[in-house]
Design an enzyme around this catalytic site. Sequence first.
Site, mmCIF file in Angstrom:
data_model
loop_
_atom_site.group_PDB
_atom_site.id
_atom_site.type_symbol
_atom_site.label_atom_id
_atom_site.label_comp_id
_atom_site.label_asym_id
_atom_site.label_seq_id
_atom_site.Cartn_x
_atom_site.Cartn_y
_atom_site.Cartn_z
ATOM 1 C CB CYS A 111 42.780 52.045 28.656
ATOM 2 S SG CYS A 111 43.387 50.197 29.287
HETATM 3 N N1 LIG Z 1 45.915 42.680 30.573
HETATM 4 C C1 LIG Z 1 46.042 43.999 30.502
HETATM 5 C C2 LIG Z 1 45.462 44.364 29.322
HETATM 6 C C3 LIG Z 1 45.827 45.810 29.030
HETATM 7 C C4 LIG Z 1 45.299 46.374 27.685
HETATM 8 O O1 LIG Z 1 45.023 45.396 26.788
HETATM 9 N N2 LIG Z 1 45.341 47.613 27.374
HETATM 10 C C5 LIG Z 1 44.971 48.148 26.079
HETATM 11 C C6 LIG Z 1 44.245 49.301 26.195
HETATM 12 S S1 LIG Z 1 42.546 48.990 26.573
HETATM 13 C C7 LIG Z 1 46.113 48.532 25.231
HETATM 14 O O2 LIG Z 1 46.898 49.236 26.091
HETATM 15 N N3 LIG Z 1 46.420 48.052 24.145
HETATM 16 C C8 LIG Z 1 47.526 48.467 23.282
HETATM 17 C C9 LIG Z 1 47.795 47.283 22.049
HETATM 18 O O3 LIG Z 1 47.262 46.320 22.369
HETATM 19 O O4 LIG Z 1 48.555 47.764 21.289
HETATM 20 C C10 LIG Z 1 45.434 44.576 31.686
HETATM 21 O O5 LIG Z 1 44.431 44.155 32.382
HETATM 22 O O6 LIG Z 1 46.313 45.300 32.265
#
Ligand SMILES: N[C@@H](CCC(=O)N[C@@H](CS)C(=O)NCC(=O)O)C(=O)O
Length: 411
Positions: free
Chosen positions: A141
């Site tokens: 990520c």
């Molecule tokens: N705004 C958050 C975004 C984090 C994010 O979207 N992480 C993704 C991985 S790249 C995630 O864990 N997605 C899981 C999901 O949406 O189910 C940050 O910058 O910390």
Amino acid sequence: MLDLEGGNRLGAEVESEIDRGVSPPYSGPEKHYKSRSRIGRLPIVFLLPRSASKLFASTSASSAEEESQSQFDAGEQEEELKMSSQAASRDVGHQTDISRMQSEGDGTFKRKPSSFRNWIEKDGKFEPEKDRYHLYVSYACPWACRTLITRKLKGLEKIIPFTAVSPRMGEHGWPFANVDPFPAAGVDSINHAEHIKDLYLKADPNYSGRFTVPVLWDKKHQTIVNNESSEIIRIFNAAFNDLIEDKQKRKVDIYPEGLRKEIDELNEWVYDGINNGVYKSGFASTQAAYEKAVTQVFDSLDRVEKTFEAKKNKEFIIGDQLTEADVRLFVTIVRFDPVYVGHFKCNFRTIRNGYPNIHYWLRKLYWTNPAFSTTTNFDHIKTHYYWSHPHINPTRIVPVGPIPNIEPLHE
Ligand SMILES: N[C@@H](CCC(=O)N[C@@H](CS)C(=O)NCC(=O)O)C(=O)O
């Protein structure tokens, strides 16, 4: 024999992390490749018996964690029951399964804001303390890797341990290694969770957002301090300075007073056009939404290229020093050729063939600063995207190229 190594130098860091009890051994690219195909034949989610997952956990527990492990044992069953009954009490499948995520009516992807937004500060609810906070990340990520890079730049390795999840994000979201033992993924020896969602539901049983990484966890209050990477890196940049032993790293400031305005301005369009831009392109569900998003990605890359062109010092995007603007840009650019060109259809051109200045800046950071190279794991990165979005890549085949994943520096 294909060169699958592609400049991945994660091994040394991960092995030294094992000594401090955070991650299982990184077995090197070739072994990696074999074990991926072996594990690939197992069912997507399989639960090891508790005794087996404990065994796994004990190989990666530091002395501080062992102490908290024994305290944990007493209330373990009660805790587990609580966690599983909370998780079982309602269906969170629409929150965990990314292939069920809905785009907007016009096919555009809109990212939901993060929910836990506390700060770590003296005399606050969350005070700066050693071994009180734990970071949960995925090497895949880009948002989570911002926090890993900053943790290393600031010398916080002994103050804030971390656990990496398996890159294969399935219908229950991000799994730990006891559910999916992928190389370099870890077991959660703090909360004994099986998936990242368990942490969110422990912190707030009514949580209705997405179960994202990074997560900064507070062991004292048993809750999530913050799950927004842009804030976690600012916390890491300043909150723990009094506890950092290495004088040089204590002084590192990636958000210096004099450059804040410039950093904030750049962050804004880089976030929209590049960091989130590639996702808007890849997750678009109509032709029009995709074309709009992908054009914005390349307009923004052109703008970054011109910014470097106009600068004397081409090693940093702003001024003559490393700032959070470099960290935030790096995590997307390093994934660009290996993943976003193919999987997210950002294919007007590649970084290596289309953007000489960005390409130089990328390689310079990667090959000369271990905070960048040791936190970049191309196996996790490629496996995650190509495996975890079956609505985009139904065969889940992970491409072998580009070869190499990142080119040498050749100054
Ligand atoms: N705004 C958050 C975004 C984090 C994010 O979207 N992480 C993704 C991985 S790249 C995630 O864990 N997605 C899981 C999901 O949406 O189910 C940050 O910058 O910390």
